[in-house]
Design a protein around this motif. Structure first.
Motif, PDB file in Angstrom:
ATOM      1  N   UNK A   1      -7.122  21.395 -11.420  1.00 45.10           N
ATOM      2  CA  UNK A   1      -6.341  20.891 -10.391  1.00 45.10           C
ATOM      3  C   UNK A   1      -5.229  19.959 -11.248  1.00 45.10           C
ATOM      4  N   UNK A   2      -4.061  19.731 -10.610  1.00 47.12           N
ATOM      5  CA  UNK A   2      -3.241  18.523 -11.152  1.00 47.12           C
ATOM      6  C   UNK A   2      -3.986  17.280 -11.178  1.00 47.12           C
ATOM      7  N   UNK A   3      -4.098  16.534 -12.109  1.00 54.64           N
ATOM      8  CA  UNK A   3      -4.946  15.478 -12.562  1.00 54.64           C
ATOM      9  C   UNK A   3      -5.419  14.428 -10.921  1.00 54.64           C
ATOM     10  N   UNK A   4      -6.358  14.647 -10.496  1.00 55.83           N
ATOM     11  CA  UNK A   4      -6.662  13.769  -9.310  1.00 55.83           C
ATOM     12  C   UNK A   4      -5.873  14.536  -8.012  1.00 55.83           C
ATOM     13  N   UNK A   5      -5.354  15.585  -8.234  1.00 53.51           N
ATOM     14  CA  UNK A   5      -4.393  15.997  -7.097  1.00 53.51           C
ATOM     15  C   UNK A   5      -3.241  15.284  -7.062  1.00 53.51           C
ATOM     16  N   UNK A   6      -2.784  14.659  -8.056  1.00 56.26           N
ATOM     17  CA  UNK A   6      -1.662  13.766  -7.944  1.00 56.26           C
ATOM     18  C   UNK A   6      -0.228  14.533  -7.699  1.00 56.26           C
ATOM     19  N   UNK A   7      -0.106  15.464  -8.708  1.00 53.99           N
ATOM     20  CA  UNK A   7       1.097  15.878  -8.758  1.00 53.99           C
ATOM     21  C   UNK A   7       1.159  17.438  -8.427  1.00 53.99           C
ATOM     22  N   UNK A   8       2.464  17.769  -8.893  1.00 56.65           N
ATOM     23  CA  UNK A   8       3.037  19.116  -8.334  1.00 56.65           C
ATOM     24  C   UNK A   8       2.959  20.387  -9.389  1.00 56.65           C
TER      25      UNK A   8
ATOM     26  N   UNK B   1       1.535  29.775 -15.292  1.00 61.67           N
ATOM     27  CA  UNK B   1       1.595  30.799 -14.254  1.00 61.67           C
ATOM     28  C   UNK B   1       1.553  32.195 -14.553  1.00 61.67           C
ATOM     29  N   UNK B   2       0.547  32.816 -14.074  1.00 69.01           N
ATOM     30  CA  UNK B   2       0.327  34.166 -14.588  1.00 69.01           C
ATOM     31  C   UNK B   2       1.437  34.883 -14.667  1.00 69.01           C
ATOM     32  N   UNK B   3       2.576  34.728 -13.888  1.00 70.83           N
ATOM     33  CA  UNK B   3       4.092  35.680 -14.016  1.00 70.83           C
ATOM     34  C   UNK B   3       4.591  35.202 -15.338  1.00 70.83           C
ATOM     35  N   UNK B   4       4.591  34.061 -15.652  1.00 69.17           N
ATOM     36  CA  UNK B   4       5.267  33.631 -16.800  1.00 69.17           C
ATOM     37  C   UNK B   4       4.646  32.444 -17.065  1.00 69.17           C
ATOM     38  N   UNK B   5       3.681  32.254 -18.100  1.00 67.80           N
ATOM     39  CA  UNK B   5       2.927  31.152 -18.549  1.00 67.80           C
ATOM     40  C   UNK B   5       3.718  30.017 -18.903  1.00 67.80           C
ATOM     41  N   UNK B   6       5.100  30.214 -19.187  1.00 69.47           N
ATOM     42  CA  UNK B   6       5.834  28.768 -19.598  1.00 69.47           C
ATOM     43  C   UNK B   6       6.287  27.987 -18.327  1.00 69.47           C
ATOM     44  N   UNK B   7       5.879  28.698 -17.217  1.00 67.56           N
ATOM     45  CA  UNK B   7       6.261  28.041 -15.870  1.00 67.56           C
ATOM     46  C   UNK B   7       5.067  27.554 -15.245  1.00 67.56           C
ATOM     47  N   UNK B   8       5.295  26.629 -14.277  1.00 63.23           N
ATOM     48  CA  UNK B   8       4.093  25.867 -13.697  1.00 63.23           C
ATOM     49  C   UNK B   8       3.471  26.808 -12.381  1.00 63.23           C
ATOM     50  N   UNK B   9       2.258  26.947 -12.135  1.00 60.25           N
ATOM     51  CA  UNK B   9       1.827  27.627 -11.055  1.00 60.25           C
ATOM     52  C   UNK B   9       1.953  26.702  -9.860  1.00 60.25           C
ATOM     53  N   UNK B  10       2.485  25.468  -9.953  1.00 61.22           N
ATOM     54  CA  UNK B  10       2.538  24.522  -8.986  1.00 61.22           C
ATOM     55  C   UNK B  10       1.312  23.717  -8.821  1.00 61.22           C
ATOM     56  N   UNK B  11       1.388  22.795  -7.854  1.00 64.21           N
ATOM     57  CA  UNK B  11       0.296  22.065  -7.898  1.00 64.21           C
ATOM     58  C   UNK B  11       0.048  21.099  -6.343  1.00 64.21           C
ATOM     59  N   UNK B  12      -1.069  20.774  -5.934  1.00 69.09           N
ATOM     60  CA  UNK B  12      -1.923  20.232  -7.143  1.00 69.09           C
ATOM     61  C   UNK B  12      -3.057  21.574  -7.321  1.00 69.09           C
ATOM     62  N   UNK B  13      -3.019  22.445  -6.358  1.00 67.17           N
ATOM     63  CA  UNK B  13      -4.009  23.654  -6.471  1.00 67.17           C
ATOM     64  C   UNK B  13      -3.698  24.587  -7.471  1.00 67.17           C
ATOM     65  N   UNK B  14      -3.012  24.166  -8.292  1.00 69.15           N
ATOM     66  CA  UNK B  14      -2.442  25.442  -9.556  1.00 69.15           C
ATOM     67  C   UNK B  14      -3.197  26.264 -10.230  1.00 69.15           C
TER      68      UNK B  14
END
Length: 571
Positions: A190-197, A204-217
């Motif tokens: 998770x993003x640490x303690x679900x704090x961030x996005x 991100x499996x589609x392009x690992x340079x990118x974020x999978x979103x948060x906090x349940x990334x």
């Protein structure tokens, strides 16, 4: 990254099933159960009906790891697939491909194989004749967000602050899923303690340079990569929906109180929504049916009307105009600021709604009073004050956020009370918007950014609304489905649409999403993931923490919780 042609054949081999069964008999794990728990809360339905599962003859995926949860349930119940064979495939795929993604924080193979063997016994003809049908999720692997307590296993919220923390008991959601026969593979980052996005430690499996979103990334990345068919997440400020949109999967943020948050590390007690994540709405619906239920440890669950006795729907009704008579409100302010590629995808989504018979009108979501952030900060600070001597152990930006929430504890109590009052006003405004426009649902973009590099949004709080218009659903406590709506022509990254409804109308939203996903199955798109082996940390259960809270942290919360209402104005 492109979309692979998924290898298919008719069914799964009987030989494969028999081989897995022999392996189960010869090498069953010996690890014991993970501790005792309080009496199981009342679950509102058994979810054992199989009449809506696809026929096993129609399931043609050859690699068990690529099966959706509903497909896996059909094969498991028919005896064509052994729970060990399914678990083997998921563990093998994770080990071979998670190196660049890093979605797992820990896995529990010994426990998982023991659970798979127990599920096989429960699914056997002898057991069914004696004890009745097993729940539909029996034998299906699961990832838990690293906020859900499992007795005797580490629980760290993906933070150094909780290094060495061992859960003292089971979260209610996990206890219900365990009792239904699910197979816990591991905890997802998770993003640490679900704090961030951002969940910046995960690619991100589609392009690992990118974020999978948060906090349940982490949960979203594992699903998109086909490492596990089902996962849990939480949503305090879009944390189920932003990752679903970013990774091209499906999530359901239930009404506040539909699923218990007991035994889940909190971000803010009156806004945290545990919910299911999956590739398709059918799979997420299946999981929701086993997460929901009344819990004496979380009184808000007793405000929930009964879930459908037969479970939530798993299949579209179909037809040329299945959405005829449905009226959808489009959050125009949110749509008008979209980058051009996302605006195009959203427009195509509206065209699909209209083609299926729905009507569309522009609406304006209510504007929240600025002081509503007072409640968020005070609730977050009241939990994190127990770690005030460990601020240096948080990630840099998160440490600053936590310090600010600790300072918010000095806010006068009247300000918190006023914030709570203004939240009720906001909820009434939302309900009145539905009534005045005769709406069945609202449509809101799942993101307002066409992809974000992992480090670009690291440390951005879920309360800021930076990456998407999501806070409206946490303030109202209303249910939302986030469904895939294609991929950007500029970045190739997925984009999703939020379908929001009235309090307690999960069933209605699921029915809408089933028709949309049947008509245009964007959820079937899968990223091409290059080989990237990873030795994922493996953990065995140990002595549970001292407690008394299942999280083994000080998690006092409130003697009351926010309750959703359908009222449009105070009486």
């Amino acid at each position: 990254m492109g979309e692979p042609a998924i290898e298919r054949r008719t069914g799964l081999s009987r030989r494969g099933f028999l081989g897995a069964a022999a392996l189960g008999a010869a090498g069953a794990a010996t690890l014991g159960t993970t501790g005792t728990a309080a009496a199981r809360p009342a679950v509102r339905h058994t979810g054992t009906s199989s009449h809506t599962l696809p026929s096993p003859d129609t399931v043609t995926v050859s690699d068990p790891a690529l099966l959706g949860a509903v497909e896996a349930a059909s094969l498991l119940r028919s005896g064509r697939l052994h729970p060990r064979e399914l678990l083997d495939a998921c563990l093998s795929r994770s080990a071979a491909l998670d190196g660049e993604i890093g979605g797992w924080i820990r896995i529990y193979p010994e426990m998982a194989y023991e659970a798979a063997d127990a599920a096989a016994q429960r699914l056997s003809a002898k057991s069914r004749s004696t004890h009745g049908e097993a729940p539909l999720v029996c034998g299906i692997p699961l990832a838990l967000k690293d906020l859900f307590a499992v007795s005797g296993l580490p629980l760290t919220a993906s933070s150094r602050v909780l290094d060495g923390n061992i859960a003292a008991g089971d979260s209610t959601v996990w206890r219900q899923l365990r009792d239904a026969g699910m197979v816990l593979m591991g905890h997802a980052h998770t993003d640490e303690f679900a704090i961030g996005v951002a969940t910046e430690q995960v690619g991100n499996p589609w392009n690992t340079e990118f974020s999978p979103g948060g906090s349940s990334g982490g949960s979203a990345a594992l699903l998109a990569a086909r490492f596990v068919p089902l996962a849990t997440g939480t949503d305090t400020g879009g944390s189920l929906r932003l990752p679903a949109s970013a990774c091209g999967i499906t999530s359901i943020k239930p009404t506040f109180g539909r699923c218990s948050a007991y035994g889940v590390i909190p971000l803010t007690w009156t806004r945290d929504h545990p919910g299911p994540m999956a590739r398709s709405i059918a799979d997420a619906s299946l999981l929701l049916g086993h997460m929901a239920g009344a819990d004496p440890n979380f009184p808000a669950t007793y405000a929930a009307p009964d879930a459908p006795a037969e479970g939530y729907p798993l299949a579209a009704k179909g037809g040329e105009r299945p959405l005829a008579g449905k009226r959808f409100g489009v959050a125009r302010r949110s749509v008008d600021v979209l980058p051009a590629p996302l605006g195009t995808l959203f427009g195509e989504f509206l065209d699909l709604v209209r083609r299926l018979g729905g009507s569309v009108v522009d609406i304006s979501l209510p504007i929240a009073a600025p002081d509503l952030l007072t409640g968020d900060s005070a609730e977050m600070g009241s939990y994190h004050r127990q770690f005030s001597d460990r601020l240096a152990d948080y990630r840099l930006d998160n440490g600053a956020t936590v310090a600010a929430t600790l300072a918010a504890l000095a806010v006068p109590s009247i300000d918190y009370m006023t914030s709570a009052r203004n939240r009720m006003v906001y909820q009434h405004d939302y309900n009145r918007m539905f009534a005045d426009n005769d709406l069945d649902a609202v449509l809101v973009p799942g993101s307002k950014m066409d992809g974000a590099k992992r480090l670009e949004i690291a440390g951005v709080s879920v309360f800021g609304g930076t990456t998407g218009d999501v806070r409206w659903a946490n303030l109202t406590g209303t249910p939302v489905v986030c469904t895939p709506a294609g991929r950007s022509s500029a970045t190739g990254l997925p984009f999703g649409v939020q379908i929001g409804g009235r309090p307690w109308d999960e069933k209605g939203l699921i029915e809408i999403a089933l028709e949309l996903q049947a008509a245009r199955p964007d959820w079937q798109a899968a990223p091409t993931i290059p080989a990237a082996p990873r030795d994922i940390p493996r953990v065995q259960a140990t002595t549970p923490g001292a407690g008394p809270d299942p999280t083994n942290t000080s998690n006092v919360g409130f003697g009351f919780h926010f309750l959703p209402t359908t009222a449009t104005a105070p009486v």
